[in-house]
Design an enzyme around this catalytic site. Sequence first.
Site, PDB file in Angstrom:
ATOM      1  N   GLU A 219       5.080  -9.362  14.611  1.00  0.00           N
ATOM      2  CA  GLU A 219       4.483  -9.792  15.885  1.00  0.00           C
ATOM      3  C   GLU A 219       4.589 -11.322  16.015  1.00  0.00           C
ATOM      4  O   GLU A 219       4.946 -11.843  17.054  1.00  0.00           O
ATOM      5  CB  GLU A 219       3.022  -9.335  15.940  1.00  0.00           C
ATOM      6  CG  GLU A 219       2.457  -9.391  17.343  1.00  0.00           C
ATOM      7  CD  GLU A 219       1.060  -8.811  17.412  1.00  0.00           C
ATOM      8  OE1 GLU A 219       0.573  -8.274  16.404  1.00  0.00           O
ATOM      9  OE2 GLU A 219       0.463  -8.919  18.498  1.00  0.00           O
TER      10      GLU A 219
ATOM     11  N   ARG B  23       0.821  -1.219   0.000  1.00  0.00           N
ATOM     12  CA  ARG B  23       0.000   0.000   0.000  1.00  0.00           C
ATOM     13  C   ARG B  23       0.850   1.261   0.000  1.00  0.00           C
ATOM     14  O   ARG B  23       0.384   2.335  -0.413  1.00  0.00           O
ATOM     15  CB  ARG B  23      -0.994  -0.040   1.167  1.00  0.00           C
ATOM     16  CG  ARG B  23      -2.063  -1.122   0.962  1.00  0.00           C
ATOM     17  CD  ARG B  23      -3.030  -1.205   2.122  1.00  0.00           C
ATOM     18  NE  ARG B  23      -2.424  -1.634   3.355  1.00  0.00           N
ATOM     19  CZ  ARG B  23      -2.214  -2.917   3.707  1.00  0.00           C
ATOM     20  NH1 ARG B  23      -2.571  -3.894   2.903  1.00  0.00           N
ATOM     21  NH2 ARG B  23      -1.645  -3.202   4.859  1.00  0.00           N
TER      22      ARG B  23
HETATM   23  P1  AMP Z   1       4.456  -2.289  11.659  1.00  0.00           P
HETATM   24  O1  AMP Z   1       5.711  -2.865  11.061  1.00  0.00           O
HETATM   25  O2  AMP Z   1       4.005  -3.022  12.886  1.00  0.00           O
HETATM   26  O3  AMP Z   1       4.558  -0.801  11.886  1.00  0.00           O
HETATM   27  O4  AMP Z   1       3.298  -2.549  10.611  1.00  0.00           O
HETATM   28  C1  AMP Z   1       3.131  -1.704   9.528  1.00  0.00           C
HETATM   29  C2  AMP Z   1       2.786  -2.439   8.270  1.00  0.00           C
HETATM   30  O5  AMP Z   1       1.755  -3.407   8.487  1.00  0.00           O
HETATM   31  C3  AMP Z   1       2.245  -1.465   7.251  1.00  0.00           C
HETATM   32  O6  AMP Z   1       2.820  -1.785   5.973  1.00  0.00           O
HETATM   33  C4  AMP Z   1       0.739  -1.639   7.276  1.00  0.00           C
HETATM   34  O7  AMP Z   1       0.229  -1.632   5.979  1.00  0.00           O
HETATM   35  C5  AMP Z   1       0.511  -2.990   7.952  1.00  0.00           C
HETATM   36  N1  AMP Z   1      -0.435  -2.912   9.111  1.00  0.00           N
HETATM   37  C6  AMP Z   1      -0.125  -3.129  10.412  1.00  0.00           C
HETATM   38  N2  AMP Z   1      -1.198  -3.024  11.208  1.00  0.00           N
HETATM   39  C7  AMP Z   1      -2.243  -2.699  10.387  1.00  0.00           C
HETATM   40  C8  AMP Z   1      -3.646  -2.423  10.611  1.00  0.00           C
HETATM   41  N3  AMP Z   1      -4.202  -2.445  11.843  1.00  0.00           N
HETATM   42  N4  AMP Z   1      -4.399  -2.115   9.541  1.00  0.00           N
HETATM   43  C9  AMP Z   1      -3.867  -2.076   8.283  1.00  0.00           C
HETATM   44  N5  AMP Z   1      -2.570  -2.331   8.020  1.00  0.00           N
HETATM   45  C10 AMP Z   1      -1.740  -2.641   9.046  1.00  0.00           C
END
Ligand code: AMP
Length: 177
Positions: A97, A60
């Site tokens: 996670e 995205r």
């Molecule tokens: P993080 O590495 O934990 O910051 O996760 C970010 C990535 O995971 C991004 O590329 C987001 O598109 C996706 N992502 C994580 N959590 C969500 C959520 N609640 N809704 C949509 N996309 C998410």
Amino acid sequence: MTSDELKALVRTVPDFPSAGILFRDITTLVADPRGLAGAIAQLARLAPSDVAAVAGIEARGFIFGAALAAHLGCGFVPVRKAGKLPVPTIGVDYALEYGQARIEIDPTLIAAGRRVLLVDDLIATGGTALAAAQLLREAGAQCDHALFVIDLPELGGAARFRAAGLRADALIAFAGH
Ligand code: AMP
């Protein structure tokens, strides 16, 4: 378009991709002609003036990153999931996670010492964006600023990003996970 109007265009899908997750779906925002243009205009206002390229994180981040690059008049560099690029790459493994992931770039697309602005749709724990910033720096870019459409502040990603000495800005925030 205001931040509240942008926020109203994001669709929340409970329990996707697994139970307990509130998935913040930007497809409704980008399907709206005012939503896409409004998000890009607001991201452009937050961009530093000396951006040589925008790097977007698959998938995205490609939507917002490529449109922002065209708006700013600079190039776009895709940060891809493992195994997608048809040329030699450099990559970084990072923790999710549950489990591990890997992102890769073509380092020949990076001009040494030039500023690359990182873009993704959402920052949650910050693991993906920190890994991408590390990778772009390994390729020789100056990468110290990332823009997101959505921040989930309770997951601490933007704070983690800032603690690492990098700047993180987002257009809207949602409470909770
Ligand atoms: P993080 O590495 O934990 O910051 O996760 C970010 C990535 O995971 C991004 O590329 C987001 O598109 C996706 N992502 C994580 N959590 C969500 C959520 N609640 N809704 C949509 N996309 C998410």
